[in-house]
Design a protein around this motif. Sequence first.
Motif, PDB file in Angstrom:
ATOM      1  N   VAL A   1       0.817  -1.209   0.000  1.00 18.08           N
ATOM      2  CA  VAL A   1       0.000   0.000   0.000  1.00 18.08           C
ATOM      3  C   VAL A   1       0.855   1.266   0.000  1.00 18.08           C
ATOM      4  N   GLU A   2       2.072   1.180   0.504  1.00 15.71           N
ATOM      5  CA  GLU A   2       2.947   2.353   0.529  1.00 15.71           C
ATOM      6  C   GLU A   2       3.383   2.764  -0.881  1.00 15.71           C
ATOM      7  N   GLN A   3       3.230   1.884  -1.841  1.00 20.81           N
ATOM      8  CA  GLN A   3       3.578   2.212  -3.224  1.00 20.81           C
ATOM      9  C   GLN A   3       2.491   3.046  -3.905  1.00 20.81           C
ATOM     10  N   ALA A   4       1.291   3.002  -3.389  1.00 26.19           N
ATOM     11  CA  ALA A   4       0.131   3.515  -4.123  1.00 26.19           C
ATOM     12  C   ALA A   4       0.217   5.010  -4.413  1.00 26.19           C
ATOM     13  N   VAL A   5       0.502   5.817  -3.410  1.00 29.55           N
ATOM     14  CA  VAL A   5       0.496   7.268  -3.592  1.00 29.55           C
ATOM     15  C   VAL A   5       1.628   7.734  -4.500  1.00 29.55           C
ATOM     16  N   PRO A   6       2.889   7.335  -4.268  1.00 32.01           N
ATOM     17  CA  PRO A   6       3.939   7.784  -5.188  1.00 32.01           C
ATOM     18  C   PRO A   6       3.734   7.283  -6.610  1.00 32.01           C
ATOM     19  N   LEU A   7       3.160   6.096  -6.765  1.00 26.99           N
ATOM     20  CA  LEU A   7       2.861   5.579  -8.101  1.00 26.99           C
ATOM     21  C   LEU A   7       1.835   6.476  -8.792  1.00 26.99           C
ATOM     22  N   ALA A   8       0.757   6.796  -8.092  1.00 24.69           N
ATOM     23  CA  ALA A   8      -0.284   7.652  -8.665  1.00 24.69           C
ATOM     24  C   ALA A   8       0.257   9.042  -8.978  1.00 24.69           C
ATOM     25  N   GLN A   9       1.103   9.558  -8.105  1.00 24.29           N
ATOM     26  CA  GLN A   9       1.690  10.878  -8.339  1.00 24.29           C
ATOM     27  C   GLN A   9       2.579  10.874  -9.576  1.00 24.29           C
ATOM     28  N   ALA A  10       3.308   9.778  -9.805  1.00 24.85           N
ATOM     29  CA  ALA A  10       4.165   9.678 -10.990  1.00 24.85           C
ATOM     30  C   ALA A  10       3.328   9.652 -12.260  1.00 24.85           C
ATOM     31  N   LEU A  11       2.238   8.906 -12.243  1.00 17.77           N
ATOM     32  CA  LEU A  11       1.331   8.882 -13.397  1.00 17.77           C
ATOM     33  C   LEU A  11       0.787  10.277 -13.674  1.00 17.77           C
TER      34      LEU A  11
ATOM     35  N   ILE B   1      -5.909   9.405 -14.570  1.00 16.81           N
ATOM     36  CA  ILE B   1      -6.882   8.393 -14.202  1.00 16.81           C
ATOM     37  C   ILE B   1      -6.140   7.107 -13.885  1.00 16.81           C
ATOM     38  N   ILE B   2      -6.646   6.344 -12.918  1.00 17.22           N
ATOM     39  CA  ILE B   2      -5.997   5.108 -12.510  1.00 17.22           C
ATOM     40  C   ILE B   2      -7.059   4.085 -12.122  1.00 17.22           C
ATOM     41  N   GLU B   3      -6.839   2.851 -12.531  1.00 14.45           N
ATOM     42  CA  GLU B   3      -7.675   1.730 -12.096  1.00 14.45           C
ATOM     43  C   GLU B   3      -6.839   0.855 -11.177  1.00 14.45           C
ATOM     44  N   VAL B   4      -7.105   0.935  -9.895  1.00 15.95           N
ATOM     45  CA  VAL B   4      -6.408   0.100  -8.916  1.00 15.95           C
ATOM     46  C   VAL B   4      -7.222  -1.179  -8.745  1.00 15.95           C
ATOM     47  N   THR B   5      -6.617  -2.301  -9.055  1.00 17.21           N
ATOM     48  CA  THR B   5      -7.373  -3.552  -9.025  1.00 17.21           C
ATOM     49  C   THR B   5      -7.448  -4.120  -7.615  1.00 17.21           C
ATOM     50  N   LEU B   6      -8.446  -4.959  -7.418  1.00 16.29           N
ATOM     51  CA  LEU B   6      -8.624  -5.661  -6.149  1.00 16.29           C
ATOM     52  C   LEU B   6      -8.010  -7.057  -6.201  1.00 16.29           C
ATOM     53  N   ARG B   7      -6.959  -7.219  -6.987  1.00 12.17           N
ATOM     54  CA  ARG B   7      -6.332  -8.535  -7.154  1.00 12.17           C
ATOM     55  C   ARG B   7      -5.380  -8.891  -6.029  1.00 12.17           C
ATOM     56  N   THR B   8      -5.057  -7.920  -5.180  1.00 14.19           N
ATOM     57  CA  THR B   8      -4.156  -8.175  -4.052  1.00 14.19           C
ATOM     58  C   THR B   8      -4.803  -7.678  -2.772  1.00 14.19           C
ATOM     59  N   PRO B   9      -4.341  -8.170  -1.625  1.00 10.94           N
ATOM     60  CA  PRO B   9      -4.886  -7.693  -0.354  1.00 10.94           C
ATOM     61  C   PRO B   9      -4.705  -6.196  -0.136  1.00 10.94           C
ATOM     62  N   ALA B  10      -3.720  -5.599  -0.813  1.00  6.89           N
ATOM     63  CA  ALA B  10      -3.457  -4.166  -0.635  1.00  6.89           C
ATOM     64  C   ALA B  10      -4.365  -3.285  -1.484  1.00  6.89           C
TER      65      ALA B  10
ATOM     66  N   VAL C   1       7.898  -0.600 -10.132  1.00  3.16           N
ATOM     67  CA  VAL C   1       7.142  -0.310  -8.916  1.00  3.16           C
ATOM     68  C   VAL C   1       7.866  -0.860  -7.690  1.00  3.16           C
ATOM     69  N   ALA C   2       8.364  -2.094  -7.801  1.00  6.67           N
ATOM     70  CA  ALA C   2       9.071  -2.703  -6.676  1.00  6.67           C
ATOM     71  C   ALA C   2      10.314  -1.914  -6.298  1.00  6.67           C
ATOM     72  N   ALA C   3      10.977  -1.335  -7.307  1.00  8.46           N
ATOM     73  CA  ALA C   3      12.195  -0.562  -7.057  1.00  8.46           C
ATOM     74  C   ALA C   3      11.914   0.894  -6.711  1.00  8.46           C
TER      75      ALA C   3
ATOM     76  N   ILE D   1      -6.637   2.075  -2.920  1.00  9.34           N
ATOM     77  CA  ILE D   1      -7.678   2.959  -3.453  1.00  9.34           C
ATOM     78  C   ILE D   1      -7.969   4.079  -2.456  1.00  9.34           C
ATOM     79  N   GLU D   2      -8.092   3.716  -1.204  1.00 13.97           N
ATOM     80  CA  GLU D   2      -8.398   4.709  -0.166  1.00 13.97           C
ATOM     81  C   GLU D   2      -7.292   5.755  -0.070  1.00 13.97           C
ATOM     82  N   ARG D   3      -6.052   5.312  -0.125  1.00 16.42           N
ATOM     83  CA  ARG D   3      -4.925   6.240  -0.009  1.00 16.42           C
ATOM     84  C   ARG D   3      -4.857   7.179  -1.214  1.00 16.42           C
ATOM     85  N   VAL D   4      -4.974   6.634  -2.406  1.00 16.81           N
ATOM     86  CA  VAL D   4      -4.878   7.474  -3.602  1.00 16.81           C
ATOM     87  C   VAL D   4      -6.027   8.474  -3.653  1.00 16.81           C
ATOM     88  N   ALA D   5      -7.241   7.996  -3.360  1.00 17.78           N
ATOM     89  CA  ALA D   5      -8.404   8.882  -3.383  1.00 17.78           C
ATOM     90  C   ALA D   5      -8.251  10.033  -2.398  1.00 17.78           C
ATOM     91  N   ALA D   6      -7.641   9.754  -1.249  1.00 20.49           N
ATOM     92  CA  ALA D   6      -7.510  10.783  -0.212  1.00 20.49           C
ATOM     93  C   ALA D   6      -6.303  11.695  -0.416  1.00 20.49           C
TER      94      ALA D   6
END
Length: 217
Positions: free
Chosen positions: A31-41, A48-57, A197-199, A62-67
Amino acid sequence: MTSVAETNHPRTAAELLAVSPVIPVVVVDDVEQAVPLAQALLRGGVGIIEVTLRTPAGLAAIERVAAEVPGMVTGAGTVTSPAQVHAVQRAGAQFLVTPGSPAGLLSAALNSGMPLLAGAATLTEMMTLAEHDLGAMKFFPAEASGGVEFLKAVSGPLPHLRFCPTGGITTANAADYLALPNVGCVGGSWLTPKDAVAAGDWGRVEQLAREAAALPR
């Protein structure tokens, strides 16, 4: 081209298709990747971003990026149950993407009031969604379901429908899809490569977003 900052939050699926030539389909493992990833996009011009529900995070992402990334239109992908519809709406998602459109899921998604890109792969599924006043939808899995040639054929009997093809879309074929009159945008995962993303290589993500935002349509 309308800048990300000037883009209003879409109210319909048709408006979703107009935000960017590419909707990034994002799988978040941490989940810590979500905000910097969205900011880079966003810095790259993809608002616009589609965050999938394919992982527990996924839900927390979604909550972090939206906020925390207010300039981003944040959607939830791989929504497969009514319970998930309610969960992502509470998390702040602004639109829904489903891989298919069974009756119960479709009803919950429509009742949520959020813009919906419902998945369809056949003419019957597409016509069924159109009966629910959904004139824009997701074509999934695009390449496995006939790709560009299938959508060309669909435009004959169903010229009023518009699509976001997803599944097998890459930099090599995105332009072919975007050249079709019934395609508003494409969905793709190549903007957020797993290794980048991992790096935490957000510069690479930003550059890929910049290239995607410049695709003609």
